[in-house]
Design a protein around this motif. Structure first.
Motif, PDB file in Angstrom:
ATOM      1  N   ASN A   1       9.772  -7.537   4.297  1.00  0.00           N
ATOM      2  CA  ASN A   1       8.767  -8.397   3.679  1.00  0.00           C
ATOM      3  C   ASN A   1       7.424  -7.880   4.186  1.00  0.00           C
ATOM      4  O   ASN A   1       6.906  -8.338   5.195  1.00  0.00           O
ATOM      5  CB  ASN A   1       8.961  -9.863   4.079  1.00  0.00           C
ATOM      6  CG  ASN A   1      10.087 -10.517   3.311  1.00  0.00           C
ATOM      7  OD1 ASN A   1      10.000 -10.687   2.103  1.00  0.00           O
ATOM      8  ND2 ASN A   1      11.156 -10.867   4.007  1.00  0.00           N
ATOM      9  N   THR A   2       6.868  -6.879   3.485  1.00  0.00           N
ATOM     10  CA  THR A   2       5.600  -6.282   3.901  1.00  0.00           C
ATOM     11  C   THR A   2       4.463  -7.072   3.266  1.00  0.00           C
ATOM     12  O   THR A   2       4.612  -7.633   2.178  1.00  0.00           O
ATOM     13  CB  THR A   2       5.521  -4.813   3.474  1.00  0.00           C
ATOM     14  OG1 THR A   2       5.667  -4.721   2.056  1.00  0.00           O
ATOM     15  CG2 THR A   2       6.622  -3.998   4.118  1.00  0.00           C
ATOM     16  N   TRP A   3       3.329  -7.127   3.936  1.00  0.00           N
ATOM     17  CA  TRP A   3       2.248  -7.936   3.394  1.00  0.00           C
ATOM     18  C   TRP A   3       0.884  -7.452   3.861  1.00  0.00           C
ATOM     19  O   TRP A   3       0.770  -6.692   4.824  1.00  0.00           O
ATOM     20  CB  TRP A   3       2.427  -9.415   3.743  1.00  0.00           C
ATOM     21  CG  TRP A   3       2.526  -9.712   5.219  1.00  0.00           C
ATOM     22  CD1 TRP A   3       3.660  -9.775   5.984  1.00  0.00           C
ATOM     23  CD2 TRP A   3       1.442  -9.985   6.122  1.00  0.00           C
ATOM     24  NE1 TRP A   3       3.353 -10.074   7.276  1.00  0.00           N
ATOM     25  CE2 TRP A   3       1.995 -10.209   7.397  1.00  0.00           C
ATOM     26  CE3 TRP A   3       0.070 -10.054   5.970  1.00  0.00           C
ATOM     27  CZ2 TRP A   3       1.215 -10.508   8.514  1.00  0.00           C
ATOM     28  CZ3 TRP A   3      -0.708 -10.344   7.084  1.00  0.00           C
ATOM     29  CH2 TRP A   3      -0.138 -10.567   8.331  1.00  0.00           C
ATOM     30  N   GLY A   4      -0.141  -7.918   3.137  1.00  0.00           N
ATOM     31  CA  GLY A   4      -1.525  -7.655   3.498  1.00  0.00           C
ATOM     32  C   GLY A   4      -2.377  -8.823   3.050  1.00  0.00           C
ATOM     33  O   GLY A   4      -2.041  -9.513   2.083  1.00  0.00           O
ATOM     34  N   ALA A   5      -3.472  -9.044   3.775  1.00  0.00           N
ATOM     35  CA  ALA A   5      -4.415 -10.117   3.431  1.00  0.00           C
ATOM     36  C   ALA A   5      -5.800  -9.742   3.939  1.00  0.00           C
ATOM     37  O   ALA A   5      -5.935  -9.170   5.019  1.00  0.00           O
ATOM     38  CB  ALA A   5      -3.980 -11.438   4.060  1.00  0.00           C
ATOM     39  N   VAL A   6      -6.811 -10.055   3.132  1.00  0.00           N
ATOM     40  CA  VAL A   6      -8.197  -9.868   3.554  1.00  0.00           C
ATOM     41  C   VAL A   6      -8.782 -11.261   3.759  1.00  0.00           C
ATOM     42  O   VAL A   6      -8.922 -12.028   2.811  1.00  0.00           O
ATOM     43  CB  VAL A   6      -9.009  -9.079   2.505  1.00  0.00           C
ATOM     44  CG1 VAL A   6     -10.447  -8.911   2.965  1.00  0.00           C
ATOM     45  CG2 VAL A   6      -8.379  -7.714   2.249  1.00  0.00           C
ATOM     46  N   LEU A   7      -9.076 -11.586   5.024  1.00  0.00           N
ATOM     47  CA  LEU A   7      -9.572 -12.907   5.402  1.00  0.00           C
ATOM     48  C   LEU A   7     -11.026 -12.807   5.863  1.00  0.00           C
ATOM     49  O   LEU A   7     -11.507 -11.713   6.146  1.00  0.00           O
ATOM     50  CB  LEU A   7      -8.718 -13.471   6.544  1.00  0.00           C
ATOM     51  CG  LEU A   7      -7.222 -13.579   6.289  1.00  0.00           C
ATOM     52  CD1 LEU A   7      -6.514 -14.045   7.544  1.00  0.00           C
ATOM     53  CD2 LEU A   7      -6.945 -14.499   5.136  1.00  0.00           C
TER      54      LEU A   7
ATOM     55  N   LEU B   1      -3.081 -13.524   0.201  1.00  0.00           N
ATOM     56  CA  LEU B   1      -1.963 -12.811   0.812  1.00  0.00           C
ATOM     57  C   LEU B   1      -1.048 -12.295  -0.284  1.00  0.00           C
ATOM     58  O   LEU B   1      -0.713 -13.043  -1.204  1.00  0.00           O
ATOM     59  CB  LEU B   1      -1.180 -13.781   1.718  1.00  0.00           C
ATOM     60  CG  LEU B   1       0.173 -13.339   2.240  1.00  0.00           C
ATOM     61  CD1 LEU B   1       0.016 -12.209   3.252  1.00  0.00           C
ATOM     62  CD2 LEU B   1       0.888 -14.518   2.887  1.00  0.00           C
ATOM     63  N   ILE B   2      -0.679 -11.021  -0.204  1.00  0.00           N
ATOM     64  CA  ILE B   2       0.314 -10.463  -1.122  1.00  0.00           C
ATOM     65  C   ILE B   2       1.473  -9.940  -0.282  1.00  0.00           C
ATOM     66  O   ILE B   2       1.263  -9.210   0.691  1.00  0.00           O
ATOM     67  CB  ILE B   2      -0.263  -9.350  -2.014  1.00  0.00           C
ATOM     68  CG1 ILE B   2      -1.312  -9.922  -2.968  1.00  0.00           C
ATOM     69  CG2 ILE B   2       0.861  -8.671  -2.807  1.00  0.00           C
ATOM     70  CD1 ILE B   2      -1.927  -8.908  -3.920  1.00  0.00           C
ATOM     71  N   ILE B   3       2.678 -10.332  -0.668  1.00  0.00           N
ATOM     72  CA  ILE B   3       3.898  -9.945   0.041  1.00  0.00           C
ATOM     73  C   ILE B   3       4.782  -9.165  -0.921  1.00  0.00           C
ATOM     74  O   ILE B   3       5.102  -9.649  -2.017  1.00  0.00           O
ATOM     75  CB  ILE B   3       4.682 -11.189   0.518  1.00  0.00           C
ATOM     76  CG1 ILE B   3       3.794 -12.129   1.306  1.00  0.00           C
ATOM     77  CG2 ILE B   3       5.913 -10.770   1.338  1.00  0.00           C
ATOM     78  CD1 ILE B   3       4.209 -13.583   1.206  1.00  0.00           C
ATOM     79  N   VAL B   4       5.170  -7.959  -0.521  1.00  0.00           N
ATOM     80  CA  VAL B   4       6.119  -7.172  -1.297  1.00  0.00           C
ATOM     81  C   VAL B   4       7.441  -7.170  -0.528  1.00  0.00           C
ATOM     82  O   VAL B   4       7.500  -6.758   0.621  1.00  0.00           O
ATOM     83  CB  VAL B   4       5.623  -5.732  -1.530  1.00  0.00           C
ATOM     84  CG1 VAL B   4       6.687  -4.916  -2.273  1.00  0.00           C
ATOM     85  CG2 VAL B   4       4.314  -5.732  -2.320  1.00  0.00           C
ATOM     86  N   THR B   5       8.477  -7.664  -1.182  1.00  0.00           N
ATOM     87  CA  THR B   5       9.805  -7.777  -0.574  1.00  0.00           C
ATOM     88  C   THR B   5      10.698  -6.676  -1.131  1.00  0.00           C
ATOM     89  O   THR B   5      10.699  -6.436  -2.341  1.00  0.00           O
ATOM     90  CB  THR B   5      10.410  -9.154  -0.891  1.00  0.00           C
ATOM     91  OG1 THR B   5       9.530 -10.165  -0.400  1.00  0.00           O
ATOM     92  CG2 THR B   5      11.782  -9.318  -0.256  1.00  0.00           C
ATOM     93  N   ARG B   6      11.429  -6.020  -0.211  1.00  0.00           N
ATOM     94  CA  ARG B   6      12.370  -4.983  -0.638  1.00  0.00           C
ATOM     95  C   ARG B   6      13.753  -5.289  -0.073  1.00  0.00           C
ATOM     96  O   ARG B   6      13.909  -5.574   1.108  1.00  0.00           O
ATOM     97  CB  ARG B   6      11.930  -3.607  -0.139  1.00  0.00           C
ATOM     98  CG  ARG B   6      12.916  -2.496  -0.505  1.00  0.00           C
ATOM     99  CD  ARG B   6      12.507  -1.159   0.061  1.00  0.00           C
ATOM    100  NE  ARG B   6      13.472  -0.121  -0.296  1.00  0.00           N
ATOM    101  CZ  ARG B   6      13.445   1.104   0.201  1.00  0.00           C
ATOM    102  NH1 ARG B   6      12.524   1.454   1.070  1.00  0.00           N
ATOM    103  NH2 ARG B   6      14.359   1.971  -0.163  1.00  0.00           N
TER     104      ARG B   6
END
Length: 125
Positions: free
Chosen positions: A52-58, A89-94
């Motif tokens: 569950n990879t993710w990134g966010a700009v806060l 937040l965007i989460i890419v699940t593999r």
């Protein structure tokens, strides 16, 4: 504190057996990021995912996690920054399918993020 509204697109693509899903939510703090991740992983399928990879700009800066998929968090973060999408937040699940994807794994992450960024609600705000 209840987590922000989580949008799940579910499994949007597969490549050599690996399946990819993308989810996201508006967030303003690390605590909200953690709450959204916990809400997503409350679903057993997502909790059992390989990554569950993710990134966010806060407002306090950029945050990311590769969750074992080396470099994937930075791919998500760069796409968020290019899109100018902050406080999200965007989460890419593999779910790993048994075959190494090499560099194609980054293209699949990009495809998943692109699908999320095309959600009409994100573009009308």
């Amino acid at each position: 504190m209840s987590p922000p509204e989580l949008t799940r697109l579910g499994v949007i693509l597969s490549d050599r057996g690996s399946r990819y899903a993308v989810s996201g939510a508006p967030v303003r703090s690390r605590a909200e990021v953690d709450a959204v991740l916990a809400a997503l992983k409350a679903d057993r399928a997502y909790a059992k995912a390989t990554h569950n990879t993710w990134g966010a700009v806060l407002p306090t800066g950029a945050l990311k996690s590769d969750d074992g998929e080396s470099g994937a968090g930075m791919v998500i973060l760069r796409m968020l920054e290019r899109a100018g999408l902050e406080n999200h937040l965007i989460i890419v699940t593999r779910w790993y399918g048994g075959k190494q994807l090499g560099g194609d794994r980054f293209r699949r992450v990009q495809d998943a993020v692109r699908a999320y960024l095309e959600i009409p609600e994100l573009n009308n705000g």
